[in-house]
Design a protein around this motif. Structure first.
Motif, PDB file in Angstrom:
ATOM      1  N   LEU A  59     -30.545  17.733  21.663  1.00 42.01           N
ATOM      2  CA  LEU A  59     -29.331  18.114  20.944  1.00 42.01           C
ATOM      3  C   LEU A  59     -28.124  17.965  21.867  1.00 42.01           C
ATOM      4  CD1 LEU A  59     -31.632  19.469  19.297  1.00 42.01           C
ATOM      5  CD2 LEU A  59     -30.054  21.302  18.820  1.00 42.01           C
ATOM      6  N   PHE A  60     -27.038  17.453  21.328  1.00 42.91           N
ATOM      7  CA  PHE A  60     -25.764  17.398  22.035  1.00 42.91           C
ATOM      8  C   PHE A  60     -24.662  17.680  21.023  1.00 42.91           C
ATOM      9  CE2 PHE A  60     -26.439  13.066  20.560  1.00 42.91           C
ATOM     10  CZ  PHE A  60     -25.202  12.682  20.091  1.00 42.91           C
ATOM     11  N   CYS A  61     -23.470  17.960  21.517  1.00 44.11           N
ATOM     12  CA  CYS A  61     -22.368  18.233  20.603  1.00 44.11           C
ATOM     13  C   CYS A  61     -21.127  17.459  21.027  1.00 44.11           C
ATOM     14  CB  CYS A  61     -22.078  19.731  20.503  1.00 44.11           C
ATOM     15  SG  CYS A  61     -21.566  20.533  22.022  1.00 44.11           S
ATOM     16  N   THR A  62     -20.264  17.226  20.044  1.00 45.29           N
ATOM     17  CA  THR A  62     -19.018  16.515  20.298  1.00 45.29           C
ATOM     18  C   THR A  62     -18.046  16.781  19.159  1.00 45.29           C
ATOM     19  OG1 THR A  62     -18.035  14.370  20.855  1.00 45.29           O
ATOM     20  CG2 THR A  62     -19.762  14.359  19.179  1.00 45.29           C
ATOM     21  N   GLY A  63     -16.779  16.678  19.452  1.00 42.86           N
ATOM     22  CA  GLY A  63     -15.751  16.813  18.430  1.00 42.86           C
ATOM     23  C   GLY A  63     -15.774  15.636  17.474  1.00 42.86           C
ATOM     24  N   SER A  64     -15.400  15.865  16.247  1.00 42.66           N
ATOM     25  CA  SER A  64     -15.507  14.828  15.214  1.00 42.66           C
ATOM     26  C   SER A  64     -14.570  13.643  15.442  1.00 42.66           C
ATOM     27  CB  SER A  64     -15.256  15.426  13.833  1.00 42.66           C
ATOM     28  OG  SER A  64     -13.946  15.957  13.758  1.00 42.66           O
ATOM     29  N   GLN A  65     -13.528  13.821  16.248  1.00 39.78           N
ATOM     30  CA  GLN A  65     -12.596  12.721  16.498  1.00 39.78           C
ATOM     31  C   GLN A  65     -12.860  12.000  17.810  1.00 39.78           C
ATOM     32  OE1 GLN A  65     -10.516  11.560  14.113  1.00 39.78           O
ATOM     33  NE2 GLN A  65     -11.702  13.068  12.946  1.00 39.78           N
ATOM     34  N   GLU A  66     -13.854  12.430  18.556  1.00 41.59           N
ATOM     35  CA  GLU A  66     -14.170  11.755  19.817  1.00 41.59           C
ATOM     36  C   GLU A  66     -14.815  10.402  19.542  1.00 41.59           C
ATOM     37  OE1 GLU A  66     -15.904  14.041  23.002  1.00 41.59           O
ATOM     38  OE2 GLU A  66     -15.112  15.896  22.148  1.00 41.59           O
ATOM     39  N   ARG A  67     -14.685   9.497  20.505  1.00 42.95           N
ATOM     40  CA  ARG A  67     -15.205   8.133  20.365  1.00 42.95           C
ATOM     41  C   ARG A  67     -16.687   8.140  19.985  1.00 42.95           C
ATOM     42  NH1 ARG A  67     -15.056   4.003  18.160  1.00 42.95           N
ATOM     43  NH2 ARG A  67     -12.844   4.087  18.528  1.00 42.95           N
ATOM     44  N   LYS A  68     -17.496   8.972  20.642  1.00 52.86           N
ATOM     45  CA  LYS A  68     -18.927   8.959  20.352  1.00 52.86           C
ATOM     46  C   LYS A  68     -19.210   9.381  18.914  1.00 52.86           C
ATOM     47  CE  LYS A  68     -19.438  13.068  23.271  1.00 52.86           C
ATOM     48  NZ  LYS A  68     -18.183  12.871  23.984  1.00 52.86           N
ATOM     49  N   ALA A  69     -18.473  10.344  18.380  1.00 51.51           N
ATOM     50  CA  ALA A  69     -18.670  10.762  16.993  1.00 51.51           C
ATOM     51  C   ALA A  69     -18.273   9.653  16.031  1.00 51.51           C
ATOM     52  CB  ALA A  69     -17.877  12.031  16.703  1.00 51.51           C
ATOM     53  N   ARG A  70     -17.198   8.982  16.327  1.00 47.82           N
ATOM     54  CA  ARG A  70     -16.765   7.871  15.469  1.00 47.82           C
ATOM     55  C   ARG A  70     -17.782   6.733  15.516  1.00 47.82           C
ATOM     56  NH1 ARG A  70     -11.692   8.393  18.283  1.00 47.82           N
ATOM     57  NH2 ARG A  70     -11.725   6.151  18.596  1.00 47.82           N
ATOM     58  N   ASN A  71     -18.338   6.481  16.702  1.00 48.23           N
ATOM     59  CA  ASN A  71     -19.379   5.458  16.816  1.00 48.23           C
ATOM     60  C   ASN A  71     -20.602   5.844  15.987  1.00 48.23           C
ATOM     61  OD1 ASN A  71     -17.725   4.158  18.643  1.00 48.23           O
ATOM     62  ND2 ASN A  71     -18.932   4.735  20.429  1.00 48.23           N
ATOM     63  N   LEU A  72     -20.999   7.115  16.084  1.00 52.06           N
ATOM     64  CA  LEU A  72     -22.190   7.579  15.377  1.00 52.06           C
ATOM     65  C   LEU A  72     -22.014   7.524  13.867  1.00 52.06           C
ATOM     66  CD1 LEU A  72     -23.134  10.534  17.706  1.00 52.06           C
ATOM     67  CD2 LEU A  72     -24.375   8.376  17.436  1.00 52.06           C
ATOM     68  N   ALA A  73     -20.794   7.687  13.388  1.00 45.59           N
ATOM     69  CA  ALA A  73     -20.541   7.590  11.955  1.00 45.59           C
ATOM     70  C   ALA A  73     -20.856   6.186  11.436  1.00 45.59           C
ATOM     71  CB  ALA A  73     -19.092   7.964  11.651  1.00 45.59           C
ATOM     72  N   ALA A  74     -20.656   5.183  12.279  1.00 49.01           N
ATOM     73  CA  ALA A  74     -20.919   3.800  11.890  1.00 49.01           C
ATOM     74  C   ALA A  74     -22.352   3.376  12.195  1.00 49.01           C
ATOM     75  CB  ALA A  74     -19.938   2.868  12.604  1.00 49.01           C
ATOM     76  N   ASN A  75     -22.940   3.925  13.254  1.00 51.87           N
ATOM     77  CA  ASN A  75     -24.291   3.540  13.666  1.00 51.87           C
ATOM     78  C   ASN A  75     -24.910   4.717  14.399  1.00 51.87           C
ATOM     79  OD1 ASN A  75     -26.618   2.534  14.817  1.00 51.87           O
ATOM     80  ND2 ASN A  75     -25.661   0.691  15.657  1.00 51.87           N
ATOM     81  N   PRO A  76     -25.875   5.402  13.789  1.00 46.93           N
ATOM     82  CA  PRO A  76     -26.435   6.612  14.409  1.00 46.93           C
ATOM     83  C   PRO A  76     -27.466   6.356  15.510  1.00 46.93           C
ATOM     84  CG  PRO A  76     -27.504   6.228  12.315  1.00 46.93           C
ATOM     85  CD  PRO A  76     -26.407   5.192  12.447  1.00 46.93           C
ATOM     86  N   GLU A  77     -27.849   5.103  15.727  1.00 52.02           N
ATOM     87  CA  GLU A  77     -28.879   4.817  16.733  1.00 52.02           C
ATOM     88  C   GLU A  77     -28.306   4.989  18.136  1.00 52.02           C
ATOM     89  OE1 GLU A  77     -32.105   4.341  16.166  1.00 52.02           O
ATOM     90  OE2 GLU A  77     -31.736   4.504  14.013  1.00 52.02           O
ATOM     91  N   VAL A  78     -29.034   5.733  18.975  1.00 57.34           N
ATOM     92  CA  VAL A  78     -28.570   6.022  20.332  1.00 57.34           C
ATOM     93  C   VAL A  78     -29.693   5.844  21.336  1.00 57.34           C
ATOM     94  CG1 VAL A  78     -26.861   7.698  19.512  1.00 57.34           C
ATOM     95  CG2 VAL A  78     -29.109   8.495  20.252  1.00 57.34           C
ATOM     96  N   ALA A  79     -29.295   5.771  22.583  1.00 57.54           N
ATOM     97  CA  ALA A  79     -30.184   5.945  23.729  1.00 57.54           C
ATOM     98  C   ALA A  79     -29.557   7.047  24.569  1.00 57.54           C
ATOM     99  CB  ALA A  79     -30.320   4.657  24.536  1.00 57.54           C
ATOM    100  N   VAL A  80     -30.371   8.012  24.960  1.00 55.60           N
ATOM    101  CA  VAL A  80     -29.923   9.101  25.817  1.00 55.60           C
ATOM    102  C   VAL A  80     -30.787   9.054  27.061  1.00 55.60           C
ATOM    103  CG1 VAL A  80     -29.495  11.570  26.020  1.00 55.60           C
ATOM    104  CG2 VAL A  80     -29.358  10.475  23.784  1.00 55.60           C
ATOM    105  N   THR A  81     -30.145   9.040  28.234  1.00 50.35           N
ATOM    106  CA  THR A  81     -30.883   8.930  29.487  1.00 50.35           C
ATOM    107  C   THR A  81     -30.587  10.113  30.387  1.00 50.35           C
ATOM    108  OG1 THR A  81     -29.112   7.629  30.504  1.00 50.35           O
ATOM    109  CG2 THR A  81     -30.849   6.406  29.396  1.00 50.35           C
TER     110      THR A  81
END
Length: 166
Positions: A59-81
């Protein structure tokens, strides 16, 4: 339990698969994680963040206007290292899967307690309206849950690559 396999192509001859429990411990105790998302134009975006391993997910958190949140809105696939910044010691871990916004308030309350236990008062959150509200009033954040599709553990003494499939 995930299916676990050592990839011998990238492992020393005497290496064995890293036990899932060892990899989970690395995920649970890491202080910093690196989140990789994809910008709408296809370019990568990588950022450090804090998070918790809870109920077999990161689990991680971020503000809805941050770059990562905007990216996730378009493509939810991630890699977390996460892992050790060393060549011949430690374990590096990669979690791959979709990041899904968590809105369930009982789950968010448990997550807020996990953040507080792991990171202390600086990261105390109140749960309201399906989101984290920083206790200081500093901001509001969505919580994302990454249930792994695959996890990779890279051992460095001996060198090994273990894949966990879910």
């Amino acid at each position: 339990m995930p299916d676990t396999a050592l990839d011998q192509r990238y492992s020393d001859d005497h290496a064995t698969a890293v036990p899932w429990e060892v990899t989970q411990e690395e995920l649970a105790t890491a202080g910093v994680y690196w989140l990789s998302t994809v910008r709408p134009d296809g370019r990568p975006h990588v950022t450090p963040l804090i998070g918790v391993w809870l109920d077999d997910a990161l689990l991680f958190c971020t503000g809805s206007q941050e770059r990562k949140a905007r990216n996730l809105a378009a493509n939810p696939e991630v890699a977390v290292t996460t892992g050790a910044n060393a060549l011949h010691a430690g374990l590096d871990v990669v979690v791959e899967g979709p990041a899904v916004v968590l809105r369930d308030e009982p789950s968010l309350t448990r997550a807020a307690a996990a953040w507080l236990a792991k990171y202390g008062e600086e990261w105390r959150f109140e749960v309201r309206d399906g989101r984290f509200h920083h206790a200081s009033g500093a901001g509001v954040a969505d919580v994302y849950r990454v249930a792994p599709a695959a996890v990779f553990a890279f051992g460095k003494d001996p060198y090994s690559q273990t894949r966990y499939a879910f």
